[in-house]
Design a protein around this motif. Sequence first.
Motif, mmCIF file in Angstrom:
data_model
loop_
_atom_site.group_PDB
_atom_site.id
_atom_site.type_symbol
_atom_site.label_atom_id
_atom_site.label_comp_id
_atom_site.label_asym_id
_atom_site.label_seq_id
_atom_site.Cartn_x
_atom_site.Cartn_y
_atom_site.Cartn_z
ATOM 1 N N PRO A 13 11.265 -20.473 14.219
ATOM 2 C CA PRO A 13 10.626 -19.869 13.048
ATOM 3 C C PRO A 13 11.647 -19.379 12.026
ATOM 4 O O PRO A 13 12.603 -18.677 12.362
ATOM 5 C CB PRO A 13 9.847 -18.696 13.656
ATOM 6 C CG PRO A 13 9.594 -19.083 15.068
ATOM 7 C CD PRO A 13 10.801 -19.870 15.484
ATOM 8 N N GLY A 14 11.444 -19.785 10.780
ATOM 9 C CA GLY A 14 12.306 -19.336 9.698
ATOM 10 C C GLY A 14 13.594 -20.105 9.530
ATOM 11 O O GLY A 14 14.328 -19.877 8.567
ATOM 12 N N THR A 16 15.859 -23.530 8.875
ATOM 13 C CA THR A 16 15.820 -24.845 8.236
ATOM 14 C C THR A 16 17.082 -25.615 8.597
ATOM 15 O O THR A 16 18.140 -25.034 8.845
ATOM 16 C CB THR A 16 15.711 -24.716 6.712
ATOM 17 O OG1 THR A 16 16.765 -23.868 6.230
ATOM 18 C CG2 THR A 16 14.368 -24.115 6.318
ATOM 19 N N ALA A 38 19.027 -19.544 8.715
ATOM 20 C CA ALA A 38 17.859 -18.654 8.744
ATOM 21 C C ALA A 38 18.285 -17.271 8.272
ATOM 22 O O ALA A 38 19.446 -16.883 8.422
ATOM 23 C CB ALA A 38 17.264 -18.569 10.150
ATOM 24 N N GLY A 39 17.338 -16.519 7.724
ATOM 25 C CA GLY A 39 17.549 -15.104 7.461
ATOM 26 C C GLY A 39 18.235 -14.780 6.156
ATOM 27 O O GLY A 39 18.529 -15.641 5.323
ATOM 28 N N PRO A 62 15.720 -15.515 15.763
ATOM 29 C CA PRO A 62 14.687 -14.652 15.177
ATOM 30 C C PRO A 62 14.975 -13.155 15.335
ATOM 31 O O PRO A 62 14.468 -12.345 14.543
ATOM 32 C CB PRO A 62 13.419 -15.046 15.943
ATOM 33 C CG PRO A 62 13.684 -16.418 16.455
ATOM 34 C CD PRO A 62 15.151 -16.420 16.771
ATOM 35 N N SER A 65 17.826 -12.443 12.359
ATOM 36 C CA SER A 65 17.742 -13.027 11.017
ATOM 37 C C SER A 65 17.260 -12.045 9.951
ATOM 38 O O SER A 65 17.299 -12.372 8.763
ATOM 39 C CB SER A 65 16.848 -14.274 11.025
ATOM 40 O OG SER A 65 15.566 -13.977 11.532
ATOM 41 N N GLU A 66 16.817 -10.845 10.339
ATOM 42 C CA GLU A 66 16.501 -9.839 9.331
ATOM 43 C C GLU A 66 17.754 -9.093 8.878
ATOM 44 O O GLU A 66 17.764 -8.463 7.822
ATOM 45 C CB GLU A 66 15.463 -8.842 9.873
ATOM 46 C CG GLU A 66 14.078 -9.442 10.053
ATOM 47 C CD GLU A 66 13.045 -8.394 10.430
ATOM 48 O OE1 GLU A 66 13.372 -7.192 10.430
ATOM 49 O OE2 GLU A 66 11.903 -8.792 10.727
#
Length: 292
Positions: A13-14, A16, A38-39, A62, A65-66
């Motif tokens: 998720p998130g 590419t 990502a992120g 995941p 990635s924030e």
Amino acid sequence: MPHQESRPAIRIPGATSHTLAPREEGRGREGALRYLKAGTGAPLVLLHTVRTQAEHFRSLIPLISEQYTVYALDLPGMGYSEIVPGASYDEPAMRAGVERLLTELDLHDVTLVGESMGAVLALTTAADLPERVRRVVAVNAYDFRDGIARSGLLARVVVGAVLTPGVGSVVAGVEPKPALRRILQGGLGDRSALRPDYVDELLRVGGRPGYPTVARAVYQSLPSLIAARSRYPEVKAPIHFVYGEKDWSRPSDRQANKNLLPAADFTQVPGAGHFIALERPDVLADLLNTAV
């Protein structure tokens, strides 16, 4: 031959998928490199283990990635990066691929996180590019004798056969699913952390034309990874070694790195094996997210 990127079956998720174009260098042609992104935030580069690929970090990405812009690289010839006939897969050649990612994307203030072989490459890349690297997290550094052969009897037999002159290339091209699963499980404290779809993905990549040659060359590269330990003291960035309690490295191997780098931080993960990113991604995420 133009590089044609296949699509992995695993989705993160998130994340590419992207490709660095091939280039011609003094050493010869360097193939296209595939990486996941990502992120948002400061750059963090993930470098995978022997016989795996960027999806090795599917559970970790995941979780971080924030806090970071995450780049997970398929090392040269591995995953969906291009296989160049006759290419080298020793430590300097693989490091050159990592350095291409940092320089061609012009990344600065980078946190380099590598597991196994990737840990060694994170350290040597930091030695080469001190102006770009902020911190190194080296997880279960693959810098000791025997390497994956310590997974168990089956691994010793298979790797020994792969390295045998003459028949090695043939053996490398035969990779039964039960054998791959058992060898990888030998690097886990919690064997259930090896998900079936990930094994299927690794087998799919292993079926790429030319991949058995890459796999054999990577196993043959262990002496160059051991020799690369001499570069560790050149690293100017802070270093954090992380070891699974049940990692293939022996206490003497870990102590040797403590002696070599007395200023480095060391963490041991209880119950974990060689593939911490698979079985304890939460531990790595906590370590990384608290250091932003």
